[in-house]
Design an enzyme around this catalytic site. Structure first.
Site, PDB file in Angstrom:
ATOM      1  N   CYS A 127       0.810  -1.230   0.000  1.00  0.00           N
ATOM      2  CA  CYS A 127       0.000   0.000   0.000  1.00  0.00           C
ATOM      3  C   CYS A 127       0.841   1.277   0.000  1.00  0.00           C
ATOM      4  O   CYS A 127       0.321   2.357  -0.256  1.00  0.00           O
ATOM      5  CB  CYS A 127      -0.963  -0.009   1.180  1.00  0.00           C
ATOM      6  SG  CYS A 127      -2.086  -1.400   1.111  1.00  0.00           S
ATOM      7  N   HIS A 261      -3.011   7.056   2.957  1.00  0.00           N
ATOM      8  CA  HIS A 261      -3.492   5.809   2.347  1.00  0.00           C
ATOM      9  C   HIS A 261      -4.878   5.485   2.890  1.00  0.00           C
ATOM     10  O   HIS A 261      -5.103   5.507   4.096  1.00  0.00           O
ATOM     11  CB  HIS A 261      -2.509   4.675   2.657  1.00  0.00           C
ATOM     12  CG  HIS A 261      -3.065   3.326   2.354  1.00  0.00           C
ATOM     13  ND1 HIS A 261      -3.658   3.028   1.145  1.00  0.00           N
ATOM     14  CD2 HIS A 261      -3.145   2.193   3.100  1.00  0.00           C
ATOM     15  CE1 HIS A 261      -4.062   1.774   1.171  1.00  0.00           C
ATOM     16  NE2 HIS A 261      -3.769   1.252   2.337  1.00  0.00           N
ATOM     17  N   ASN A 291     -10.431   0.068   0.202  1.00  0.00           N
ATOM     18  CA  ASN A 291      -8.967   0.118   0.216  1.00  0.00           C
ATOM     19  C   ASN A 291      -8.463  -0.396  -1.132  1.00  0.00           C
ATOM     20  O   ASN A 291      -8.599  -1.588  -1.433  1.00  0.00           O
ATOM     21  CB  ASN A 291      -8.461  -0.758   1.378  1.00  0.00           C
ATOM     22  CG  ASN A 291      -6.949  -0.766   1.494  1.00  0.00           C
ATOM     23  OD1 ASN A 291      -6.243  -0.315   0.595  1.00  0.00           O
ATOM     24  ND2 ASN A 291      -6.458  -1.306   2.595  1.00  0.00           N
TER      25      ASN A 291
HETATM   26  O1  UT7 Z   1      -3.881  -1.338   3.435  1.00  0.00           O
HETATM   27  C1  UT7 Z   1      -2.789  -1.877   4.139  1.00  0.00           C
HETATM   28  C2  UT7 Z   1      -2.830  -1.455   5.553  1.00  0.00           C
HETATM   29  N1  UT7 Z   1      -4.041  -1.943   6.156  1.00  0.00           N
HETATM   30  C3  UT7 Z   1      -4.577  -1.314   7.174  1.00  0.00           C
HETATM   31  O2  UT7 Z   1      -4.080  -0.284   7.570  1.00  0.00           O
HETATM   32  C4  UT7 Z   1      -5.756  -1.946   7.847  1.00  0.00           C
HETATM   33  C5  UT7 Z   1      -5.547  -1.925   9.343  1.00  0.00           C
HETATM   34  N2  UT7 Z   1      -6.589  -2.579  10.130  1.00  0.00           N
HETATM   35  C6  UT7 Z   1      -7.885  -2.182  10.142  1.00  0.00           C
HETATM   36  O3  UT7 Z   1      -8.294  -1.312   9.399  1.00  0.00           O
HETATM   37  C7  UT7 Z   1      -8.780  -2.795  11.174  1.00  0.00           C
HETATM   38  O4  UT7 Z   1      -8.008  -3.516  12.104  1.00  0.00           O
HETATM   39  C8  UT7 Z   1      -9.858  -3.758  10.578  1.00  0.00           C
HETATM   40  C9  UT7 Z   1     -10.896  -2.945   9.794  1.00  0.00           C
HETATM   41  C10 UT7 Z   1      -9.195  -4.773   9.662  1.00  0.00           C
HETATM   42  C11 UT7 Z   1     -10.605  -4.466  11.713  1.00  0.00           C
HETATM   43  O5  UT7 Z   1     -11.175  -3.494  12.596  1.00  0.00           O
HETATM   44  P1  UT7 Z   1     -10.901  -3.614  14.181  1.00  0.00           P
HETATM   45  O6  UT7 Z   1     -11.678  -2.555  14.818  1.00  0.00           O
HETATM   46  O7  UT7 Z   1      -9.401  -3.593  14.352  1.00  0.00           O
HETATM   47  O8  UT7 Z   1     -11.511  -5.005  14.521  1.00  0.00           O
HETATM   48  P2  UT7 Z   1     -10.782  -6.296  15.114  1.00  0.00           P
HETATM   49  O9  UT7 Z   1      -9.856  -6.885  14.099  1.00  0.00           O
HETATM   50  O10 UT7 Z   1     -10.244  -5.976  16.454  1.00  0.00           O
HETATM   51  O11 UT7 Z   1     -12.006  -7.254  15.257  1.00  0.00           O
HETATM   52  C12 UT7 Z   1     -13.087  -6.950  16.116  1.00  0.00           C
HETATM   53  C13 UT7 Z   1     -14.144  -8.023  15.941  1.00  0.00           C
HETATM   54  C14 UT7 Z   1     -13.596  -9.449  15.929  1.00  0.00           C
HETATM   55  O12 UT7 Z   1     -14.513 -10.261  16.629  1.00  0.00           O
HETATM   56  P3  UT7 Z   1     -14.204 -10.712  18.147  1.00  0.00           P
HETATM   57  O13 UT7 Z   1     -12.901 -11.452  18.089  1.00  0.00           O
HETATM   58  O14 UT7 Z   1     -14.132  -9.434  18.928  1.00  0.00           O
HETATM   59  O15 UT7 Z   1     -15.392 -11.563  18.472  1.00  0.00           O
HETATM   60  C15 UT7 Z   1     -13.624  -9.817  14.481  1.00  0.00           C
HETATM   61  O16 UT7 Z   1     -13.789 -11.224  14.286  1.00  0.00           O
HETATM   62  O17 UT7 Z   1     -14.791  -7.842  14.676  1.00  0.00           O
HETATM   63  C16 UT7 Z   1     -14.841  -9.096  14.002  1.00  0.00           C
HETATM   64  N3  UT7 Z   1     -14.863  -8.845  12.555  1.00  0.00           N
HETATM   65  C17 UT7 Z   1     -15.984  -8.607  11.885  1.00  0.00           C
HETATM   66  N4  UT7 Z   1     -17.271  -8.543  12.288  1.00  0.00           N
HETATM   67  C18 UT7 Z   1     -18.188  -8.272  11.349  1.00  0.00           C
HETATM   68  C19 UT7 Z   1     -13.798  -8.778  11.697  1.00  0.00           C
HETATM   69  N5  UT7 Z   1     -14.248  -8.508  10.459  1.00  0.00           N
HETATM   70  C20 UT7 Z   1     -15.591  -8.414  10.552  1.00  0.00           C
HETATM   71  C21 UT7 Z   1     -16.612  -8.137   9.620  1.00  0.00           C
HETATM   72  N6  UT7 Z   1     -17.897  -8.092  10.054  1.00  0.00           N
HETATM   73  N7  UT7 Z   1     -16.348  -7.921   8.304  1.00  0.00           N
END
Ligand code: UT7
Length: 344
Positions: A127, A261, A291
């Site tokens: 990215c 980004h 993204n």
């Molecule tokens: O482009 C390259 C660089 N990339 C980035 O900069 C992306 C960086 N990361 C992010 O943007 C975020 O971490 C995400 C959008 C990927 C995830 O958001 P988050 O607030 O960090 O959520 P999390 O990974 O801590 O997950 C929270 C919960 C989890 O469930 P539990 O373990 O709390 O029960 C996930 O399983 O959300 C769950 N989850 C979802 N729920 C509904 C993960 N994806 C989804 C989804 N729908 N699509």
């Protein structure tokens, strides 16, 4: 590495030192739109979750007959038209979703846009690829190897994300953007005044697509340690953007446009907040395209320019973070240009 190796440090007053100058901007998006509801029908997710956690409402995806190289050609051609040019001296293409491992796509793009014979190569920095490619192109101009360079970023992440993995499938869209850089001076609007680049290969597994040796069997999908990447993205984009702001002797509230980004609206806001960038300067266009990896900054620049949010002369900061891990930033004044958009 600090890009002061490419460009001499900026001073408070513009001057006649060498600078790469942005002279044209083009984009290409696939026509097919995939809204959040499409994922909610297929995966354990919802429109509310995707919007609240990422800011994404919809994204574009290529159809099977469209390649990454097709997107790159259309964006590159649009950038040439935006610059009012028919030729360039070199082409640098940022992508991590090539249509094939070998050869690089850039020579094919150069050939297909009528520029066969020029130096052309791919840059792989995930990215951060667009910022890395801008710095690389600035190096070519600075070294006297070219008077103009087409910097293109094109991605088809829809081809490498696991459609059954809700944690990645909902995040990515396909698209391409390109700019024409030409030799100029730091005095001109459009001048790239400072760069900062960095990497941390110890964290290479945080964003990963396995190779055949790493995973001989089964589908080799993209994976991301989302939370870890989130925290590292905020940390490194903040420090990197601050570095170029300082190189230019700007204050954060001088920044007219802050284009990070476009991975997550919450990350963009967190970085802008830490830097002290005025909220009206923050460009966040992720809702409509998701993204798009290396393509996200030029796509966001086109949206901001068309929306009247980039005025000629605006002090503009670009910052990116991605797999590798890699990060990079650039500072420029916004040029007089009209973006040219295309769809495929
Ligand atoms: O482009 C390259 C660089 N990339 C980035 O900069 C992306 C960086 N990361 C992010 O943007 C975020 O971490 C995400 C959008 C990927 C995830 O958001 P988050 O607030 O960090 O959520 P999390 O990974 O801590 O997950 C929270 C919960 C989890 O469930 P539990 O373990 O709390 O029960 C996930 O399983 O959300 C769950 N989850 C979802 N729920 C509904 C993960 N994806 C989804 C989804 N729908 N699509």
């Amino acid at each position: 590495m600090h890009a002061t190796e490419f460009t001499t440090p900026a001073r408070e007053e513009p001057d006649d030192r060498f600078a790469a100058v942005v002279a044209g901007l083009g984009t290409c998006l696939p026509r097919t739109e995939i809204r959040n509801a499409w994922f909610a029908e297929r995966l354990d997710t919802s429109d509310d979750w995707i919007r609240a956690r990422t800011g994404i409402a919809t994204r574009r995806r290529v159809t099977p007959d469209v390649s990454m190289t097709d997107l790159a050609c259309a964006a590159a051609d649009a950038a040439l038209r935006s610059a009012g040019r028919t030729t360039v001296d070199a082409l640098v293409l940022a992508t991590t979703t090539p249509d094939r491992p070998c050869p690089a796509a850039a020579p094919e793009v150069a050939d297909r846009i009528g520029q066969g014979g020029i130096p052309a190569f791919d840059v792989s920095a995930v990215c951060s690829g667009f910022v890395y490619a801008l710095a690389t192109a600035t190096g070519l101009l600075s070294a006297g190897l070219a008077d103009s360079v087409l910097v293109t970023a094109a991605e088809t992440y829809s081809r490498i994300v696991d459609p059954a993995d809700r944690s990645t499938a909902v995040l990515f869209g396909d698209g391409a953007g390109a700019v024409v850089l030409r030799r100029g001076t730091a005095r001109e609007t459009g001048a790239l005044l400072a760069f900062d680049l960095g990497s941390d290969g110890a964290a290479r597994d945080a964003i990963h697509v396995p190779g055949e040796r790493e995973q001989p069997e089964g589908e080799r999908w993209f994976t991301m340690a989302g939370r870890k990447v989130y925290l590292r993205a905020v940390e490194h984009m903040t420090a990197s953007a601050l570095s170029v702001v300082k190189d230019c002797a700007w204050a954060p509230d001088d920044i007219g446009a802050f284009v990070a980004h476009q991975a997550n609206a919450r990350i963009i806001d967190a970085v802008a907040d830490r830097l002290g960038v005025p909220s009206e300067a923050v460009v966040c266009e992720i809702a409509r395209v998701g993204n798009t990896a290396a393509a996200s900054i030029p796509l966001a620049l086109a949206d901001a320019a068309d929306g009247g949010r980039l005025e000629p002369g605006s002090r503009t900061v670009l910052t990116a973070f991605g797999g590798g891990l890699t990060w990079g930033s650039a500072a420029l004044t916004w040029p007089h240009l009209t973006p040219v958009r295309s769809e495929i």
